[in-house]
Enzyme design. Sequence first.
Site, short mmCIF file in Angstrom:
data_model
loop_
_atom_site.label_atom_id
_atom_site.label_comp_id
_atom_site.label_asym_id
_atom_site.label_seq_id
_atom_site.Cartn_x
_atom_site.Cartn_y
_atom_site.Cartn_z
N CYS A 90 0.87 -1.11 0.04
CA CYS A 90 0.12 0.03 0.09
C CYS A 90 0.91 1.16 -0.05
O CYS A 90 2.01 1.22 -0.43
CB CYS A 90 -1.01 0.07 1.11
SG CYS A 90 -0.15 -0.01 2.98
N ASN A 102 2.33 1.45 4.35
CA ASN A 102 2.65 0.05 5.09
C ASN A 102 2.26 0.23 6.54
O ASN A 102 2.86 -0.28 7.38
CB ASN A 102 3.99 -0.11 4.74
CG ASN A 102 4.39 -1.70 5.22
OD1 ASN A 102 5.56 -2.11 5.68
ND2 ASN A 102 3.30 -2.58 5.38
N CYS A 144 -1.39 0.82 7.46
CA CYS A 144 -2.86 0.85 7.54
C CYS A 144 -3.44 -0.51 6.89
O CYS A 144 -3.76 -1.59 7.36
CB CYS A 144 -3.79 1.89 7.20
SG CYS A 144 -3.32 3.53 8.12
N ARG A 145 -3.38 -0.37 5.50
CA ARG A 145 -3.96 -1.53 4.64
C ARG A 145 -3.06 -2.73 4.58
O ARG A 145 -3.55 -4.04 4.81
CB ARG A 145 -4.55 -1.04 3.41
CG ARG A 145 -5.49 -0.10 3.43
CD ARG A 145 -5.55 0.73 2.19
NE ARG A 145 -4.52 1.47 1.82
CZ ARG A 145 -4.29 2.55 0.80
NH1 ARG A 145 -5.25 2.18 -0.19
NH2 ARG A 145 -3.38 3.11 0.59
N SER A 146 -1.77 -2.55 4.22
CA SER A 146 -1.00 -3.92 3.85
C SER A 146 -0.95 -4.52 4.99
O SER A 146 -0.61 -5.94 4.91
CB SER A 146 -0.17 -3.36 2.89
OG SER A 146 0.94 -2.67 3.60
N ASP A 185 -8.21 3.78 0.97
CA ASP A 185 -7.35 4.18 2.14
C ASP A 185 -8.06 4.81 3.47
O ASP A 185 -8.73 5.72 3.33
CB ASP A 185 -6.33 5.38 1.86
CG ASP A 185 -5.40 5.75 2.85
OD1 ASP A 185 -5.35 5.10 3.87
OD2 ASP A 185 -4.25 6.38 2.28
P1 4NP Z 1 -1.77 2.75 3.99
O1 4NP Z 1 -2.42 4.30 4.65
O2 4NP Z 1 -1.33 3.25 2.73
O3 4NP Z 1 -2.83 2.01 4.13
O4 4NP Z 1 -0.64 2.48 5.15
C1 4NP Z 1 -1.72 5.42 4.63
C2 4NP Z 1 -0.92 5.74 6.01
C3 4NP Z 1 -0.20 7.04 5.81
C4 4NP Z 1 -0.42 7.81 4.82
C5 4NP Z 1 -0.99 7.61 3.71
C6 4NP Z 1 -1.56 6.25 3.67
N1 4NP Z 1 0.32 9.09 4.74
O5 4NP Z 1 0.18 9.99 3.89
O6 4NP Z 1 1.09 9.37 5.79
#
Ligand code: 4NP
Length: 158
Positions: free
Chosen positions: A11, A14, A16-18, A126
């Site tokens: 993602c 790294n 939240c989702r993955s 997201d």
């Molecule tokens: P992820 O979510 O891609 O599912 O881990 C996010 C976590 C942090 C950010 C963006 C997406 N960020 O912009 O910091």
Amino acid sequence: MPETASVLFVCLGNICRSPLAEAALRHEAEAAGLDIEVDSAGTGSWHIGKGPDPRSCDEARRHGIDISAYRARQVTARDFARFDHIVALDASNLANLRRIAPAGHEARLSLLLDHVPGLEGQDVDDPYYGGPEGFETTWAQVSVAARNLVAELAPKRG
Ligand code: 4NP
């Protein structure tokens, strides 16, 4: 002996989702007795070395899984040789993976929801900027995909 399959979920952060996709696939593979290598990474670098978002930890814990020791890392060119399957959580991360993929790599790239019949081509949105219900949706999506991935990757019998 069949070769052990390996899957990397990717993602953006790294956190939240993955990590939830990694947890779900580890869990489903273990339940099915499938030996598999699973990891996750982000295309972005902001959260390298950090643990998962507390809301992801809470969501995993609700399903009996502790992901608090996971640490974020950034995807690298070497991942394209190390993993047979690289599964992006959304189209933007898939596009970034294609951009950094070394020429001639053999990893199979897909979207997570390509592994859920009827949801092919769709993104796992997201949940970072939303409320906790977004993490429930993420879990529902990654857990169905993980179950289907186990079925896809299990050695065929007979
Ligand atoms: P992820 O979510 O891609 O599912 O881990 C996010 C976590 C942090 C950010 C963006 C997406 N960020 O912009 O910091």
